[in-house]
Enzyme design. Structure first.
Site, PDB file in Angstrom:
ATOM      1  N   LYS A 131      28.607  29.632  -7.742  1.00 29.41           N
ATOM      2  CA  LYS A 131      28.740  29.396  -9.191  1.00 29.41           C
ATOM      3  C   LYS A 131      29.432  30.560  -9.882  1.00 29.41           C
ATOM      4  O   LYS A 131      30.110  30.371 -10.901  1.00 29.41           O
ATOM      5  CB  LYS A 131      27.375  29.099  -9.809  1.00 29.41           C
ATOM      6  CG  LYS A 131      26.368  30.242  -9.749  1.00 29.41           C
ATOM      7  CD  LYS A 131      26.397  31.145 -10.960  1.00 29.41           C
ATOM      8  CE  LYS A 131      25.463  32.315 -10.791  1.00 29.41           C
ATOM      9  NZ  LYS A 131      25.470  33.218 -11.968  1.00 29.41           N
ATOM     10  N   THR A 169      26.691  29.359 -16.401  1.00 26.00           N
ATOM     11  CA  THR A 169      27.696  30.406 -16.253  1.00 26.00           C
ATOM     12  C   THR A 169      29.112  29.921 -16.531  1.00 26.00           C
ATOM     13  O   THR A 169      30.012  30.734 -16.735  1.00 26.00           O
ATOM     14  CB  THR A 169      27.645  31.025 -14.845  1.00 26.00           C
ATOM     15  OG1 THR A 169      27.695  29.984 -13.864  1.00 26.00           O
ATOM     16  CG2 THR A 169      26.392  31.825 -14.631  1.00 26.00           C
TER      17      THR A 169
END
Length: 326
Positions: A186, A243
């Site tokens: 991620k 994120t």
């Protein structure tokens, strides 16, 4: 409880542990961080504006931090973990469990954090902490949900009890591999999303990138032995959404600056905090190649950061890929 790492996340987790009833001892390499915590109950270098409980103490002495520890949280950046736990191995008691809180894949060895820990701390059982967490929000006691993953469910539950509270809600997983791959990949995808926004490519493009990035993450995780359902949970989709959509993310912020035309070196120069996705992009691209699988978004980020490729060339390459079934 020993907290190994005095950055923003380590300091926030010391607060989490204290709220849950533990008496944390925090180890930090930087004597300025240690002095500020002990004298002023703050960590202005990494977590400005947050007051710590006076019961939270810090030290530069690893032996002192771990002397009476019943568990240790390892909260140092992924690329420094090996060096730190080589020191920790001589201090930590036999069988003391560790919770791995860094998100990344080690360059060179291409190992996850639990694989690195198992190599050096073979006598210490481990679990993984992952999920959508910004340290300042956790420090301010804003509601947060996380994954605690361990092949040993009893160990996972022990860490849940040690850290859980009304505002810090852990969920149990028995898939540490999947949780680690999600947490590592991620960061790479967040850089890509930042580039998309910085380049003005629109929300459609960002949504597409998050979705196709999740597919890449899942493929890599399953190839490493993870479970497909893990990537639909907090340590996969949850962390990815966080994120890839907030300027609080250092990785997203880096991508945003790159998309606006700044060079990677210019963005990273002078930064005190580590942007984990930079090193992890290279490790993920190499790991995917080793496993014989395609991860075009991760490969594009690696090419942009480490191979001198231009943003426009990377975007063009991705958009020219052959059509395929979803």
């Amino acid at each position: 409880m020993a907290i190994i790492g005095g950055g923003a996340w380590g300091t926030a987790l010391a607060m989490v542990a204290h709220r849950a009833g533990s008496l944390p001892a925090l180890w930090a390499r930087d004597p300025d961080v240690v002095g500020a915590i002990n004298r002023h109950h703050q960590n202005p270098l990494y977590l400005p504006g947050v007051m710590l409980d006076p019961a939270i103490t810090a030290t530069t002495d690893m032996s002192s931090a771990t002397e009476e520890a019943e568990a240790a949280l390892l909260v140092v950046p992924a690329q420094f973990l090996r060096g730190v736990i080589q020191v920790l191995a001589s201090c930590l008691g036999h069988g003391v469990p560790v919770l791995l809180c860094a998100k990344g894949i080690e360059t060179g060895s291409l190992k996850t954090m639990s694989e690195v820990a198992a190599e050096i701390l073979a006598a210490c059982p481990s679990a993984v902490l992952s999920g959508p967490t910004f340290a300042p929000e956790v420090a301010r006691d804003l509601p947060t949900a996380v994954t605690i993953a361990s092949a040993d469910a009893s160990l996972g539950r022990a860490f849940m009890e040690a850290l859980g509270s009304s505002r810090f809600r852990p969920y149990l997983s028995q898939d540490p591999i999947g949780a680690e791959i999600g947490g590592a990949v991620k960061n790479v995808l967040a850089i890509a999303c930042g580039v998309v926004v910085g380049r003005g490519l629109g929300d459609n493009a960002r949504a597409s990138l998050i979705t196709r990035g999740l597919a890449e993450m899942s493929r890599l995780g399953i190839a490493k032995g993870g479970r497909a359902e893990t990537f639909r949970g907090l340590s996969g989709l949850g962390d990815l959404v966080l994120t890839c959509s907030s300027a609080q993310s250092r990785n997203y912020g880096l991508g945003l600056a790159l998309g606006r035309g700044l060079a990677p070196e210019a963005v990273l120069r002078g930064s005190r905090s580590v942007v984990e996705g930079v090193a992890t992009a290279a490790a993920v691209a190499q790991l995917a190649e080793l496993l014989g699988m395609e991860m075009p978004i991760a490969a594009g980020v690696d090419a942009l950061l480490h191979r001198g490729e231009s943003i426009d060339a990377v975007i063009d390459l991705l958009l020219r890929r052959p059509y395929r079934a979803e």
